[in-house]
Design a protein around this motif. Sequence first.
Motif, PDB file in Angstrom:
ATOM      1  N   PHE A 178      -6.938   4.992   7.278  1.00 33.99           N
ATOM      2  CA  PHE A 178      -6.941   5.623   8.596  1.00 33.99           C
ATOM      3  C   PHE A 178      -8.102   6.605   8.734  1.00 33.99           C
ATOM      4  CE2 PHE A 178      -5.778   9.121  11.416  1.00 33.99           C
ATOM      5  CZ  PHE A 178      -5.657   8.420  12.609  1.00 33.99           C
ATOM      6  N   GLU A 179      -8.371   7.371   7.685  1.00 33.33           N
ATOM      7  CA  GLU A 179      -9.486   8.316   7.729  1.00 33.33           C
ATOM      8  C   GLU A 179     -10.817   7.589   7.933  1.00 33.33           C
ATOM      9  OE1 GLU A 179      -8.938  10.408   4.055  1.00 33.33           O
ATOM     10  OE2 GLU A 179      -7.720  11.970   4.998  1.00 33.33           O
ATOM     11  N   SER A 180     -10.987   6.441   7.294  1.00 36.06           N
ATOM     12  CA  SER A 180     -12.208   5.661   7.486  1.00 36.06           C
ATOM     13  C   SER A 180     -12.312   5.179   8.926  1.00 36.06           C
ATOM     14  CB  SER A 180     -12.232   4.454   6.537  1.00 36.06           C
ATOM     15  OG  SER A 180     -12.298   4.884   5.201  1.00 36.06           O
ATOM     16  N   GLN A 181     -11.188   4.746   9.489  1.00 37.50           N
ATOM     17  CA  GLN A 181     -11.173   4.298  10.880  1.00 37.50           C
ATOM     18  C   GLN A 181     -11.511   5.447  11.825  1.00 37.50           C
ATOM     19  OE1 GLN A 181      -7.149   2.787  10.762  1.00 37.50           O
ATOM     20  NE2 GLN A 181      -7.877   0.674  10.706  1.00 37.50           N
ATOM     21  N   ALA A 182     -10.908   6.596  11.597  1.00 36.39           N
ATOM     22  CA  ALA A 182     -11.148   7.755  12.458  1.00 36.39           C
ATOM     23  C   ALA A 182     -12.599   8.235  12.338  1.00 36.39           C
ATOM     24  CB  ALA A 182     -10.182   8.884  12.112  1.00 36.39           C
ATOM     25  N   LEU A 183     -13.137   8.254  11.133  1.00 35.90           N
ATOM     26  CA  LEU A 183     -14.528   8.674  10.944  1.00 35.90           C
ATOM     27  C   LEU A 183     -15.472   7.730  11.675  1.00 35.90           C
ATOM     28  CD1 LEU A 183     -16.632  10.531   9.722  1.00 35.90           C
ATOM     29  CD2 LEU A 183     -16.475   9.209   7.609  1.00 35.90           C
ATOM     30  N   SER A 184     -15.175   6.455  11.661  1.00 36.30           N
ATOM     31  CA  SER A 184     -15.988   5.487  12.383  1.00 36.30           C
ATOM     32  C   SER A 184     -16.045   5.814  13.873  1.00 36.30           C
ATOM     33  CB  SER A 184     -15.427   4.074  12.171  1.00 36.30           C
ATOM     34  OG  SER A 184     -16.098   3.140  12.963  1.00 36.30           O
ATOM     35  N   LEU A 201       0.828  -1.188   0.000  1.00 31.33           N
ATOM     36  CA  LEU A 201       0.000   0.000   0.000  1.00 31.33           C
ATOM     37  C   LEU A 201       0.869   1.247   0.000  1.00 31.33           C
ATOM     38  CD1 LEU A 201      -2.611  -0.975   2.741  1.00 31.33           C
ATOM     39  CD2 LEU A 201      -2.984  -0.897   0.294  1.00 31.33           C
ATOM     40  N   ASP A 202       0.448   2.216  -0.756  1.00 29.68           N
ATOM     41  CA  ASP A 202       1.182   3.478  -0.749  1.00 29.68           C
ATOM     42  C   ASP A 202       0.644   4.376   0.375  1.00 29.68           C
ATOM     43  OD1 ASP A 202      -1.232   4.489  -1.687  1.00 29.68           O
ATOM     44  OD2 ASP A 202      -0.493   4.873  -3.712  1.00 29.68           O
ATOM     45  N   ALA A 203       1.304   5.487   0.584  1.00 22.22           N
ATOM     46  CA  ALA A 203       0.942   6.387   1.683  1.00 22.22           C
ATOM     47  C   ALA A 203      -0.492   6.892   1.564  1.00 22.22           C
ATOM     48  CB  ALA A 203       1.921   7.560   1.745  1.00 22.22           C
ATOM     49  N   ALA A 204      -0.920   7.206   0.360  1.00 19.12           N
ATOM     50  CA  ALA A 204      -2.281   7.725   0.170  1.00 19.12           C
ATOM     51  C   ALA A 204      -3.332   6.682   0.564  1.00 19.12           C
ATOM     52  CB  ALA A 204      -2.486   8.160  -1.277  1.00 19.12           C
ATOM     53  N   ALA A 205      -3.093   5.424   0.218  1.00 17.32           N
ATOM     54  CA  ALA A 205      -4.038   4.362   0.577  1.00 17.32           C
ATOM     55  C   ALA A 205      -4.082   4.158   2.085  1.00 17.32           C
ATOM     56  CB  ALA A 205      -3.664   3.061  -0.127  1.00 17.32           C
ATOM     57  N   LEU A 206      -2.926   4.216   2.721  1.00 24.64           N
ATOM     58  CA  LEU A 206      -2.888   4.071   4.182  1.00 24.64           C
ATOM     59  C   LEU A 206      -3.626   5.217   4.877  1.00 24.64           C
ATOM     60  CD1 LEU A 206       0.775   2.858   4.683  1.00 24.64           C
ATOM     61  CD2 LEU A 206      -1.316   1.527   4.974  1.00 24.64           C
ATOM     62  N   ILE A 207      -3.453   6.410   4.369  1.00 22.56           N
ATOM     63  CA  ILE A 207      -4.146   7.567   4.943  1.00 22.56           C
ATOM     64  C   ILE A 207      -5.649   7.438   4.744  1.00 22.56           C
ATOM     65  CG2 ILE A 207      -4.503  10.061   4.675  1.00 22.56           C
ATOM     66  CD1 ILE A 207      -1.440  10.235   4.142  1.00 22.56           C
ATOM     67  N   GLU A 208      -6.063   6.964   3.580  1.00 24.06           N
ATOM     68  CA  GLU A 208      -7.490   6.790   3.309  1.00 24.06           C
ATOM     69  C   GLU A 208      -8.107   5.782   4.275  1.00 24.06           C
ATOM     70  OE1 GLU A 208      -9.375   4.476  -0.135  1.00 24.06           O
ATOM     71  OE2 GLU A 208      -9.476   6.573  -0.783  1.00 24.06           O
ATOM     72  N   MET A 255     -17.880  -0.231   6.171  1.00 28.38           N
ATOM     73  CA  MET A 255     -18.849   0.396   5.274  1.00 28.38           C
ATOM     74  C   MET A 255     -18.371   1.756   4.770  1.00 28.38           C
ATOM     75  SD  MET A 255     -22.473  -0.798   6.907  1.00 28.38           S
ATOM     76  CE  MET A 255     -22.083  -0.501   8.633  1.00 28.38           C
ATOM     77  N   ILE A 256     -17.709   2.507   5.631  1.00 30.37           N
ATOM     78  CA  ILE A 256     -17.184   3.810   5.216  1.00 30.37           C
ATOM     79  C   ILE A 256     -16.128   3.617   4.143  1.00 30.37           C
ATOM     80  CG2 ILE A 256     -15.828   5.798   5.971  1.00 30.37           C
ATOM     81  CD1 ILE A 256     -17.271   5.424   8.749  1.00 30.37           C
ATOM     82  N   GLN A 257     -15.206   2.690   4.379  1.00 30.55           N
ATOM     83  CA  GLN A 257     -14.140   2.453   3.399  1.00 30.55           C
ATOM     84  C   GLN A 257     -14.714   1.931   2.087  1.00 30.55           C
ATOM     85  OE1 GLN A 257     -10.927   3.287   3.660  1.00 30.55           O
ATOM     86  NE2 GLN A 257     -10.563   2.577   1.583  1.00 30.55           N
ATOM     87  N   ARG A 258     -15.645   1.025   2.182  1.00 25.75           N
ATOM     88  CA  ARG A 258     -16.252   0.457   0.956  1.00 25.75           C
ATOM     89  C   ARG A 258     -16.991   1.533   0.173  1.00 25.75           C
ATOM     90  NH1 ARG A 258     -19.630  -5.131   0.330  1.00 25.75           N
ATOM     91  NH2 ARG A 258     -17.843  -5.931  -0.785  1.00 25.75           N
TER      92      ARG A 258
END
Length: 74
Positions: A10-16, A1-8, A67-70
């Motif tokens: 993480f953002e889904s996890q944080a939003l949850s 995974l590249d940095a952008a994918a990892l950040i995306e 669900m957020i990530q999907r």
Amino acid sequence: LDAAALIEIFESQALSRHLDFHARKLQARGEAFYTIGSSGHEGNAAIAAAFRLTDMAFLHYRDAAFMIQRSKKD
């Protein structure tokens, strides 16, 4: 995974988690019903990132991060 994918992911996890916090505030004000948060299931965002949008998923009521990530898939 590249940095952008990892950040995306993480953002889904944080939003949850933030949705959990907001639901508790609404409940405390009498503006929402009993809620069970998704805490402990944040890692499922990585699973959603690995799955295709067409892959079957038997989701649990605490799988908000999944669900957020999907929802970010095309």
